[in-house]
Design a protein around this motif. Structure first.
Motif, PDB file in Angstrom:
ATOM      1  N   GLY A 287       0.801  -1.207   0.000  1.00  0.00           N
ATOM      2  CA  GLY A 287       0.000   0.000   0.000  1.00  0.00           C
ATOM      3  C   GLY A 287       0.836   1.261   0.000  1.00  0.00           C
ATOM      4  N   THR A 288       0.249   2.357  -0.473  1.00  0.00           N
ATOM      5  CA  THR A 288       0.939   3.648  -0.477  1.00  0.00           C
ATOM      6  C   THR A 288       0.992   4.260   0.925  1.00  0.00           C
ATOM      7  OG1 THR A 288      -1.134   4.724  -1.111  1.00  0.00           O
ATOM      8  CG2 THR A 288       0.391   4.136  -2.877  1.00  0.00           C
ATOM      9  N   PHE A 289       0.147   3.789   1.826  1.00  0.00           N
ATOM     10  CA  PHE A 289       0.198   4.133   3.252  1.00  0.00           C
ATOM     11  C   PHE A 289       0.250   2.823   4.027  1.00  0.00           C
ATOM     12  CE2 PHE A 289      -1.329   8.041   1.527  1.00  0.00           C
ATOM     13  CZ  PHE A 289      -0.921   9.038   2.392  1.00  0.00           C
ATOM     14  N   THR A 298       4.830   3.754  -4.413  1.00  0.00           N
ATOM     15  CA  THR A 298       4.066   4.730  -5.182  1.00  0.00           C
ATOM     16  C   THR A 298       3.161   3.999  -6.176  1.00  0.00           C
ATOM     17  OG1 THR A 298       5.929   4.936  -6.717  1.00  0.00           O
ATOM     18  CG2 THR A 298       5.769   6.562  -4.945  1.00  0.00           C
ATOM     19  N   LEU A 299       2.244   4.745  -6.772  1.00  0.00           N
ATOM     20  CA  LEU A 299       1.229   4.134  -7.628  1.00  0.00           C
ATOM     21  C   LEU A 299       1.780   3.697  -8.974  1.00  0.00           C
ATOM     22  CD1 LEU A 299      -1.695   6.636  -6.986  1.00  0.00           C
ATOM     23  CD2 LEU A 299      -1.416   4.346  -6.029  1.00  0.00           C
ATOM     24  N   GLY A 300       2.744   4.412  -9.490  1.00  0.00           N
ATOM     25  CA  GLY A 300       3.197   4.157 -10.846  1.00  0.00           C
ATOM     26  C   GLY A 300       2.568   5.132 -11.820  1.00  0.00           C
ATOM     27  N   GLY A 333     -10.068   9.739  -0.109  1.00  0.00           N
ATOM     28  CA  GLY A 333      -8.928  10.322  -0.800  1.00  0.00           C
ATOM     29  C   GLY A 333      -8.803   9.854  -2.235  1.00  0.00           C
ATOM     30  N   PHE A 334      -8.203  10.705  -3.058  1.00  0.00           N
ATOM     31  CA  PHE A 334      -7.913  10.405  -4.447  1.00  0.00           C
ATOM     32  C   PHE A 334      -6.440  10.684  -4.692  1.00  0.00           C
ATOM     33  CE2 PHE A 334     -12.290  11.763  -4.100  1.00  0.00           C
ATOM     34  CZ  PHE A 334     -12.989  10.810  -4.837  1.00  0.00           C
ATOM     35  N   ALA A 335      -5.747   9.756  -5.356  1.00  0.00           N
ATOM     36  CA  ALA A 335      -4.320   9.925  -5.640  1.00  0.00           C
ATOM     37  C   ALA A 335      -4.066   9.577  -7.105  1.00  0.00           C
ATOM     38  CB  ALA A 335      -3.468   9.052  -4.730  1.00  0.00           C
ATOM     39  N   TYR A 336      -2.984  10.154  -7.638  1.00  0.00           N
ATOM     40  CA  TYR A 336      -2.644   9.918  -9.041  1.00  0.00           C
ATOM     41  C   TYR A 336      -1.133   9.829  -9.182  1.00  0.00           C
ATOM     42  CZ  TYR A 336      -2.371  10.494 -14.106  1.00  0.00           C
ATOM     43  OH  TYR A 336      -2.105  10.308 -15.436  1.00  0.00           O
ATOM     44  N   TRP A 342       6.452   9.256  -8.323  1.00  0.00           N
ATOM     45  CA  TRP A 342       5.927  10.584  -7.964  1.00  0.00           C
ATOM     46  C   TRP A 342       4.405  10.547  -7.988  1.00  0.00           C
ATOM     47  CZ3 TRP A 342       6.026  15.594 -11.375  1.00  0.00           C
ATOM     48  CH2 TRP A 342       5.540  16.663 -10.627  1.00  0.00           C
ATOM     49  N   ASP A 343       3.778  10.718  -6.810  1.00  0.00           N
ATOM     50  CA  ASP A 343       2.326  10.738  -6.662  1.00  0.00           C
ATOM     51  C   ASP A 343       1.859  12.081  -6.117  1.00  0.00           C
ATOM     52  OD1 ASP A 343       2.510   8.089  -7.335  1.00  0.00           O
ATOM     53  OD2 ASP A 343       1.965   7.310  -5.351  1.00  0.00           O
ATOM     54  N   VAL A 344       0.620  12.415  -6.402  1.00  0.00           N
ATOM     55  CA  VAL A 344      -0.055  13.542  -5.756  1.00  0.00           C
ATOM     56  C   VAL A 344      -1.379  13.011  -5.206  1.00  0.00           C
ATOM     57  CG1 VAL A 344       1.020  15.344  -7.148  1.00  0.00           C
ATOM     58  CG2 VAL A 344      -1.096  14.271  -7.936  1.00  0.00           C
ATOM     59  N   LEU A 345      -1.877  13.648  -4.132  1.00  0.00           N
ATOM     60  CA  LEU A 345      -3.135  13.189  -3.545  1.00  0.00           C
ATOM     61  C   LEU A 345      -3.896  14.351  -2.931  1.00  0.00           C
ATOM     62  CD1 LEU A 345      -3.180  13.011  -0.133  1.00  0.00           C
ATOM     63  CD2 LEU A 345      -1.450  11.295  -0.602  1.00  0.00           C
ATOM     64  N   ILE A 346      -5.194  14.153  -2.802  1.00  0.00           N
ATOM     65  CA  ILE A 346      -6.051  15.063  -2.050  1.00  0.00           C
ATOM     66  C   ILE A 346      -7.042  14.199  -1.279  1.00  0.00           C
ATOM     67  CG2 ILE A 346      -7.661  15.374  -3.981  1.00  0.00           C
ATOM     68  CD1 ILE A 346      -8.147  18.237  -2.877  1.00  0.00           C
TER      69      ILE A 346
END
Length: 554
Positions: A287-289, A298-300, A333-336, A342-346
């Protein structure tokens, strides 16, 4: 009666085969003028690697053979180059036509292939593949490769492709793959002798335009070059007659240049032209967390994730039902994944009506063949609760992450972070000795929290889908940085926040269930420490929780 003549026939065939330098010229023509579009993984037929394999490849648009040995006029590849009437689409290469000398070289190469590909005598046909051996009966080379392919599929694919599931079965006997077709595309999974015509290979190539749905393996990194070469070699071997493994010639892998005549392949000769690609490793965590702490996983690139984190009420509370009746803290949450690493999330939580916008960057990754993974996570948070309930509505976090996967079974991570303005209590009162006011006064505590955290998972089972998860985060030191109110809250927790539980990874789903001493989820809210001390008091002084995430490849 024909068997004794076989060596003589082979000798004549070899003597009449086209000159090696002619095939080398054709290969150079393809590399210079064609492989920009017709490369491995493209929607078009691949012209990379050894041209000799094209005798067993058909046009995807018309179904006609690309190369008919000894007959340029019947070869669809030559027709496309010449712009002959009856082709589908435009002549190749688009734009500028090949020079006359290169067209002549291509024609002569095809014409010279006829003796080398003469059919075997009818009296000695190759036995049909046996369904009980994955199409490899009597073919030792294919059988040996299938053993390795099965092990690869067990490790990478069997989480979703087990017997009894709705997906194609990739465990145990693989013979059915030569007969079965994809429900999505109607294409055969394996075409013996033709990796590029096998839908299984297409599904394993990132970015392939000829597939339906996600690239495989779902929820994991794509197969590396060595693993892809194994799958391709196995499919090629399935098309060889029994006994060809010793004397037969396997086409050069798509990823690398073909060896020149009289030379050993670069890998076998220890060639200096191109070093062998390092085998990709595995991500330290699924998991990313972990539970609250971010991990180095990271997600890829171009991967989207939706995540739900849930913390129930205190287990030993009077409302009972193991905390299910005592309300809950929830985060959506949503992540990309912008790039690999390199990921970003909100995300949004109902605790203090908080928003968190974060980014994770991991430049050193164990899955890229490094000894460990290292990077960082940073975020900014806004708490839009009423000022009478929440102080310091704007806050930030900076964390460094260092992790390693040991023995493919044990994941560990060290986290060091600093968290800005972590005291969000709107009613902090402190007795300040120099303010000339007797007794405590109301203050706004803008101090931050320095914290150190550890995360660990032990993976269970042959497929390593199940895990035992542990996490601990300790704010340090208590008398300098804010520690659940610092001196303003001497009765606050002094053991940090902890969590222990289990997890399971199934394809692109990741699920965790655990107990913890903090109900907070977002970074700045869990950083000051847990919300309970001794977990065995009050009939259970801790909280149940779960995390659930789902990924999609775009």
């Amino acid at each position: 009666m024909l068997a004794p003549a076989a060596p003589l026939v082979l000798a004549v065939v070899s003597a009449l085969a086209p000159a090696p330098d002619l095939e080398a010229k054709v290969k150079a023509i393809f590399e210079d003028s064609c492989t920009a579009c017709h490369d491995d993984g493209a929607d078009e037929v691949s012209l990379a690697g050894s041209p000799a394999r094209l005798t067993s490849v058909k046009s995807k648009a018309t179904g006609k053979p690309l190369v008919v040995a000894g007959d340029p006029d019947a070869s669809y590849l030559y027709a496309k180059v010449m712009g002959t009437k009856g082709i589908t689409g435009e002549a190749m290469p688009p734009g500028d036509s090949l020079p006359a000398a290169q067209k002549k070289a291509l024609k002569e190469w095809i014409a010279g292939l006829k003796p080398a590909t003469a059919p075997a005598p009818a009296a000695t046909p190759a036995p049909a593949p046996s369904a009980s051996s994955g199409g490899a009966a009597g073919n030792k080379k294919a059988a040996d490769l299938e053993v390795k392919v099965r092990k690869l599929f067990d490790d990478k694919c069997s989480a979703c492709h087990e017997a009894g599931g709705s997906e194609v079965v990739l465990v145990g006997d693989l013979a059915h793959l030569s007969r079965d077709k994809s429900k999505e595309s109607g294409k055969r999974f394996v075409v013996p002798g033709d990796p590029e015509g096998s839908y299984l290979v297409a599904k394993l190539v990132p970015g392939h335009k000829g597939i339906k749905g996600d690239v495989m393996p779902m929820g994991d990194d794509p197969l590396n070059a060595k693993e892809m070469e194994l799958v391709r070699s196995w499919i090629v071997a399935l098309g060889e007659s029994p006994g060809a493994g010793a004397a037969g010639e396997t086409p050069a892998p798509i990823e690398g240049p073909a060896a020149e005549p009289g030379e050993a392949p670069a890998e076998a000769a220890g060639g200096d032209d191109k070093p062998a690609e390092k085998e990709r490793g595995k991500s330290p965590f699924h998991g990313t967390f972990q539970i609250n702490l971010p991990t180095t996983t990271t997600l890829g690139r171009r991967t989207f994730e939706f995540r739900i984190d849930h913390r129930f009420g205190q287990v030993g509370a009077e409302r009972g039902a193991f905390g299910l009746d005592a309300g809950a803290n929830i985060s959506y949450g949503f992540a990309y994944g912008i790039l690999n690493g390199w990921d970003v999330l909100i995300r949004r939580t109902n605790s203090r009506k908080g928003y968190e916008l974060g980014t994770k960057y991991i430049p050193i990754r164990q899955e890229d063949g490094k000894k460990l993974s290292f990077g960082g996570y940073a975020s900014v948070e806004y708490l839009r609760d009423f000022p009478s309930n929440t102080a310091n509505p704007w806050a930030g976090n900076f964390q460094l992450l260092l992790s390693r996967l040991w023995f493919d079974r044990w994941s560990t991570q060290l986290t060091v972070g600093y968290h800005l303005r972590t005291n969000h209590s709107a009613n902090v009162q402190v007795d300040l000795p120099d303010d000339e006011v007797a007794g405590p006064v109301r203050v706004r505590d803008k101090r931050g929290t320095l914290g150190i955290g550890i995360a660990s998972t032990v993976w269970l089972g042959q497929k390593k889908r199940w895990g035992i998860d542990l996490e601990y985060h300790l704010p340090i030191p208590a008398d300098v940085f804010f520690y659940r109110g610092g001196n303003a809250d001497r009765n606050g927790s002094n053991i940090g926040s902890w969590a222990i539980g289990g997890s399971v990874n199934t394809g692109k789903h990741f699920f965790q269930i655990f107990i913890t001493n903090t109900r907070e989820i977002h970074t700045n809210l869990y950083a000051p420490g847990g919300q309970s001390k001794n977990p065995f008091t009050d009939r259970g002084n801790f909280f149940f929780g779960f995390n659930l995430s789902r990924k999609w490849s775009l």
